[in-house]
Design an enzyme around this catalytic site. Structure first.
Site, mmCIF file in Angstrom:
data_model
loop_
_atom_site.group_PDB
_atom_site.id
_atom_site.type_symbol
_atom_site.label_atom_id
_atom_site.label_comp_id
_atom_site.label_asym_id
_atom_site.label_seq_id
_atom_site.Cartn_x
_atom_site.Cartn_y
_atom_site.Cartn_z
ATOM 1 C CG HIS A 110 34.536 36.626 42.698
ATOM 2 N ND1 HIS A 110 34.190 35.298 42.883
ATOM 3 C CD2 HIS A 110 34.391 36.880 41.378
ATOM 4 C CE1 HIS A 110 33.873 34.767 41.713
ATOM 5 N NE2 HIS A 110 33.985 35.704 40.787
ATOM 6 C CD GLU A 125 28.519 35.099 37.804
ATOM 7 O OE1 GLU A 125 28.593 34.118 37.038
ATOM 8 O OE2 GLU A 125 29.508 35.621 38.340
#
Length: 512
Positions: free
Chosen positions: A103, A170
């Site tokens: 992440h 993202e």
């Protein structure tokens, strides 16, 4: 796609926003979504904090078993002196089926690199979990620049595993900003990233897999052409000529091949021929308006289910079997379930009928002659009847009338010393993966015992028969003994990946 929507994956990571009580309530509130998602071909996952995993696993197992449970990270080693880290072995034991890795926050706050994320992904796969790898570009720019920045993040993962992967994209530069990245931009980047994911190989390299054993293993590319148990020698035909290979202990595991030019088994001509054959049939399926599947064993039923799922409303798909029911040998209620599901997928069934002859017309169509006297012309005929064991090199006295290798209760070949066998070629069980996997483990265990001077252990081949058959990509049926396996169980085991090889997926959005 006809019939049902394509598979979608939707999920959420709860990060550190909730306490134990609110996390538990959130998961309970999500549980009723499970049947609606399943009916719409959607996979749901939830990734809570580590301390909530055990309770979450219990809740989902009892109330929503189709919702996948994930963890927010894992370490790249299974165990050891790694204070503060989380073992992937423990996560799998708790009930996690995926692990979120890489992440943007972990890359920024803890300095995680692509190499470290790749090691963690390999650990997750090693323990039977799917890596959910977060990717994204830090700098706002063009679509081409975003793809260039994400490329090494993707390639580092594809280099360490060929199992299923989910990439979650993202734009890092847009996280927490007043104005998010535009939908057009995200879709354009994701489209190019999917192309990178699609470049991974379909077939694994055997030499690469054996490289970890260094000089302890020699790989020989060739085909066994003769076996002489007296001299303990195998003749191998290679590209450079014949080679004589002596042995102290020999394991026969040469598998089987399909009867005819169909892609149900690997080609003896090599993986290139297998790949090309698959591509050829994919193209034939796309253009065919009428398809007949001959034979209603597990391969025939699964093929009919897959084709019905994809094309049932647009193509004429027929399953023909000489038997009185589908999946001959299973309890009638299991066969009836399969039959009803295939009908729902618009597959026509013709039972009690043999295909006695086939011929190809000048237009490339196939004319089928049936035992009832009818003749049927179809665009594509897919016979699924009969597997041929690859045992031509084995002395006839070691084979039964079907060409299978005769083995004893220890999986040793009868009538010779120091020869063992497993897989599709043995006579003790049907040629199914579930049995092959168990036989391989049994042979390995017995070889270890024998080499240590101990007695081999009998292989239990007389247990309750097992069979799991996927019917399209959202349902299935099967048996364990006389008990019918629930459709949900078969789907969880097989249906998630029916119709395509293990592959990498791409999730778009800002849920992470």
């Amino acid at each position: 796609m006809a019939g049902q929507a394509p598979k979608r994956t939707v999920g959420v990571s709860l990060k550190m926003y909730f306490n134990l009580e609110s996390t538990a309530q959130y998961i309970r509130d999500c549980a009723p979504l499970a049947p609606h998602a399943l009916s719409r071909n959607v996979d749901i996952f939830i990734i809570p904090d580590f301390l909530s995993l055990t309770a979450a696993s219990t809740t989902l197992r009892l109330e929503a078993p189709t919702i996948r449970l994930g963890a927010q990270d894992c370490f790249w080693e299974d165990n050891g002196a790694y204070t503060g880290e989380v073992s992937p072995v423990v996560l799998k034991h708790i009930g996690c089926s995926l692990v979120e890795l890489g992440h943007a926050e972990r890359r920024r706050l803890f300095g995680e690199t692509d190499a470290q994320v790749a090691k963690k992904a390999k650990a997750a796969v090693r323990n039977g979990m799917t890596p959910l790898v977060c990717i994204g570009e830090k700098t706002k720019g063009t679509v081409e620049e975003a793809v260039a920045e994400c490329r090494p993040q993707i390639e580092s993962i594809l280099e360490v595993t060929e199992e299923e992967i989910i990439f979650a994209y993202e734009p890092v530069w847009a996280i927490g900003q007043p104005k998010p990245a535009s939908a057009e931009y995200v879709v354009s980047v994701a489209k190019e990233l999917r192309k990178l994911c699609g470049k991974r190989p379909v077939f694994a390299s055997i030499p690469a897999g054996l490289a970890q054993y260094k000089d302890k293993v020699e790989f020989v590319l060739g085909a066994a052409s003769a076996l002489d148990p007296t001299s303990k020698t195998v003749t191998i035909s290679t590209a450079s000529g014949e080679r004589q290979q002596t042995y102290d202990i020999l394991v026969l595991a040469t598998g089987s091949r399909a009867n005819g030019d169909v892609p149900w088994k690997s080609s003896l001509a090599g993986y290139e021929a297998t790949r090309d054959g698959l591509h050829k049939f994919q193209e034939q399926v796309k253009v065919a308006k009428s398809i007949v599947i001959g034979g209603a064993g597990p391969t025939g039923v699964e093929t009919a289910g897959e084709l019905g799922f994809e094309y049932g409303k647009n193509k004429e798909i027929t399953l023909i079997t000489a038997g009185p029911q589908l999946l001959v040998g299973v309890p009638p209620h299991v066969a009836s379930f399969a039959e009803n599901d295939l009908k729902k997928l618009h597959v026509k069934l013709l039972k009690g009928t043999k295909i006695t002859n086939t011929s190809t017309s000048s237009t490339g169509q196939t004319e089928l002659t049936l035992s009832n006297g009818d003749k049927v012309t179809v665009d594509l005929y897919l016979p699924t009847i009969g597997l041929l064991p690859n045992t031509e090199y084995v002395p006839k006295k070691l084979l039964n009338e079907k060409g299978d290798v005769m083995v004893d209760q220890f999986l040793r070949v009868k009538g010779v010393e120091s020869v063992w066998a497993a897989g599709d070629i043995v006579d003790c069980q049907p040629g199914q993966f579930v049995y092959t996997e168990k036989q391989a483990a049994a042979v390995a265990k017995n070889l270890d015992l024998v080499l240590k001077g101990k007695q081999a252990v009998a292989y239990k081949s007389d247990g309750d028969p097992m069979l799991a058959v996927a019917l399209g990509r959202s349902r299935g049926t099967g048996r364990f003994g006389n008990m019918k396996l629930p459709s949900l169980v078969v789907w969880l085991v097989k249906g998630r990946n029916m119709g395509m090889p293990k592959q990498s997926g791409l999730v778009m959005g800002t849920a992470f």
